[in-house]
Each structure stands twice: as C-alpha cells, then as structure tokens.
Enzyme design. Structure first.
Site, PDB file in Angstrom:
ATOM      1  N   SER A 145      50.396  66.576  62.514  1.00 20.30           N
ATOM      2  CA  SER A 145      50.535  67.432  63.801  1.00 20.30           C
ATOM      3  C   SER A 145      49.435  66.868  65.195  1.00 20.30           C
ATOM      4  CB  SER A 145      49.574  68.783  63.721  1.00 20.30           C
ATOM      5  OG  SER A 145      49.736  69.673  64.676  1.00 20.30           O
ATOM      6  N   TYR A 160      53.758  69.045  74.820  1.00 19.43           N
ATOM      7  CA  TYR A 160      53.551  68.435  73.433  1.00 19.43           C
ATOM      8  C   TYR A 160      52.607  69.204  72.674  1.00 19.43           C
ATOM      9  CZ  TYR A 160      51.249  64.994  70.452  1.00 19.43           C
ATOM     10  OH  TYR A 160      50.790  64.256  69.520  1.00 19.43           O
ATOM     11  N   LYS A 164      53.282  70.454  68.824  1.00 20.05           N
ATOM     12  CA  LYS A 164      52.243  70.197  67.798  1.00 20.05           C
ATOM     13  C   LYS A 164      51.687  71.729  67.279  1.00 20.05           C
ATOM     14  CE  LYS A 164      52.725  65.956  67.318  1.00 20.05           C
ATOM     15  NZ  LYS A 164      53.129  65.239  66.005  1.00 20.05           N
TER      16      LYS A 164
END
Ligand code: NAP
Length: 255
Positions: A145, A160, A164
């Site tokens: 992650s 992004y 994650k």
C-alpha cells in the site's frame, strides 16, 4: 540473520522488474525462496532474474498485467507448475499519477489508478488465495500500500491516495475473510522510498535527499532493502499471529 527462512517456499512478486519489487524478489531469493517475478515489461523482469541467478538464487519471469484476471491466474499456475506450490505472494505492482487538485484530475488517471492499484491487487489476491487455501500449509500475502491515503494526505495526490486507502481496506477485510483458510494477509505502507516513483518531475536524487531532510522526521527516504525486510518479516513464520496489519515504513512522515 537466518538466511534460510524461505527455503522450499515459492514466492510471487508482482512489479518485480524494478524498484521495491526487485529488492523484495532479491531478498526472498537470498533467503532460499524460488521466486516468480511479474510485470508488463519483459526486459526489466529478465534483469531481475539475472540478478537473482547471479547471487545463486532461483527465479523465473513472466509477463503479466495485474489488471487482467487471466494474467494473474496464469502467474499462479506458473508458480505451482514450476515449483509445486505458492507459499507467499507480494502484490507490489502499482503506478502513481498526480499533480492536479481533485477538480482538475483527469478521469483517465483516476481509472488507471483504480484499475492497476486496486483491481490489480484484488484480482491477484483472488487467484493467490484460491490456490493457497487448497494447500496444507496455506500461505501468506503481503500487499504493498502506501502511507499516502491510509495514513497521510498530501495535496494533488488524492487519486493515488484513494487507491492506496482501498488497498489497505482490502487487506484488512480479506485478512478476516481468509485467516480461517490458513491464509495470512497483511500490508506494508511505505513512505518515500529510494525508487524513481518518489522523484518529483525533474527532480534529481540529490534534490530529493534535500527535500526529505525537510519533509521527513527521519530525514531521508527508506531504502528498498528496508522495505523488503518488512515484507519478509510479515511473510515469515515469525509473523504467524500477525493478521490484517498495515505496517507503516515512512520514517515518521505520517505521524
Ligand atoms: N517508491 C515509493 O516512494 C513508494 C511509496 C509508497 C508506496 N509505493 C508502492 O510501492 C510499489 C512499488 O513501487 P516502486 O516505487 O518500486 O515503483 P516502480 O519502480 O515504478 O515499480 C512499479 C512496478 O509495478 C509494475 N507494474 C505497474 N503496472 C503494472 C501492471 N498493470 N501489471 C503488472 N505490473 C505492473 C511496473 O512494471 P511494468 O511497468 O513493467 O509493468 C514496475 O515494475 C507500488 O505499488 C507503489 O505504489 C512506492
């Protein structure tokens, strides 16, 4: 250090042709594992295999796009066909897109991030767990992650970060779903690490080092070996009771 923690184990590393994935593949191979490295670029995967073999280890490369279910299913078949089992899987493949505030984020970037970083981890996890739950010794999965998203927010990285945050949530939920199947699932959440992904556009490694002195409590990026060591710990028998955790490795940047 015990150099045989992963003897007779088969390890799959997605995104194994560069950066963290290459360091993770090398670290597992150095501790006795047979490693399958996967990614979309044959040449970089072959370089990783050559590095592993050059230090006396065993690795094979297979081209695969983690966003395609058929590709990740084929990866699992290769691991089992070549080496007899799939004991550890590291879902490390990922991409970064950023630089715009949310209102200006290109839809294509959003879709790419979700497709590779989230759906790619889900599809790989599904194929891996379906194999591991048939094995007498089960297996262990480590998802890669990030501190960005589950642990920290930075302007213009929201897509992004969202991808994650989903990886971390998927990790915890899947860990609960599958611990009774003998499959342990955990995540690592690196901060800025010594790969090209943490370089800003036009930034040199020296520029990044100067920036990290300001931005990070530790004052530097994490080395790829430091992140790999955390992945190996979570995958190892020493972490037998560690389930669904998300280990932050970011020099204190998210505190
Ligand atoms: N470096 C950091 O500072 C940092 C911090 C936090 C988290 N991370 C995460 O760590 C992981 C590794 O990143 P890195 O820093 O090592 O960057 P990297 O060198 O760019 O590695 C990413 C790898 O993923 C592969 N990949 C990308 N899309 C793929 C796809 N659709 N199917 C299969 N493979 C794919 C790439 O190979 P191909 O392009 O050849 O497919 C590449 O080898 C990523 O998940 C990243 O988000 C990195």
């Amino acid at each position: 250090m015990n150099r045989t923690r992963f003897s007779n184990r088969t390890v799959l590393v997605t995104g194994g042709g560069s950066g963290l994935g290459r360091a993770i593949a090398l670290a597992f191979a150095a501790e006795g594992a047979s490693v399958v490295v996967a990614g979309r670029t044959r040449a970089t995967l072959d370089e990783t295999v050559a590095l592993v073999e050059g230090s006396g280890g065993t690795a094979v490369a297979q081209v695969a796009d983690v966003a395609r279910a058929a590709d990740v299913e084929a990866l699992v078949r290769t691991a089992v066909g070549r080496f007899g089992s799939l004991d550890v899987a590291v879902n490390n493949a990922g991409v970064f897109r950023g630089g715009q505030p949310v209102a200006d984020l290109p839809e294509e970037d959003w879709r790419t991030l979700l497709d590779i970083n989230v759906t790619g981890v889900l599809l790989a996890l599904q194929a891996e767990v379906r194999q591991m739950r048939t094995q007498p010794n089960g297996g262990s999965v480590v998802n890669v992650s990030s501190n960005l998203g589950p642990h920290k927010q930075v302007p213009t990285t929201t897509a992004y970060a969202a991808s994650k945050a989903a990886v971390s949530a998927l990790t915890a939920g899947a860990a609960l779903d599958h611990i009774a199947d003998g499959v342990r699932i955990n995540a690592v959440s690196p901060g800025a690490s010594a790969t090209t992904m943490s370089l800003r556009p036009g930034e040199s490694e020296a520029d990044r080092a100067a920036r990290m002195k300001e931005e990070s409590p530790l004052g530097r990026v994490s080395s790829t070996e430091e992140v790999a060591e955390a992945v190996l710990y979570l995958a190892s028998d020493a972490a037998a009771s560690v389930v669904g955790t998300d280990l932050v490795i970011d020099g204190g940047a998210s505190l």
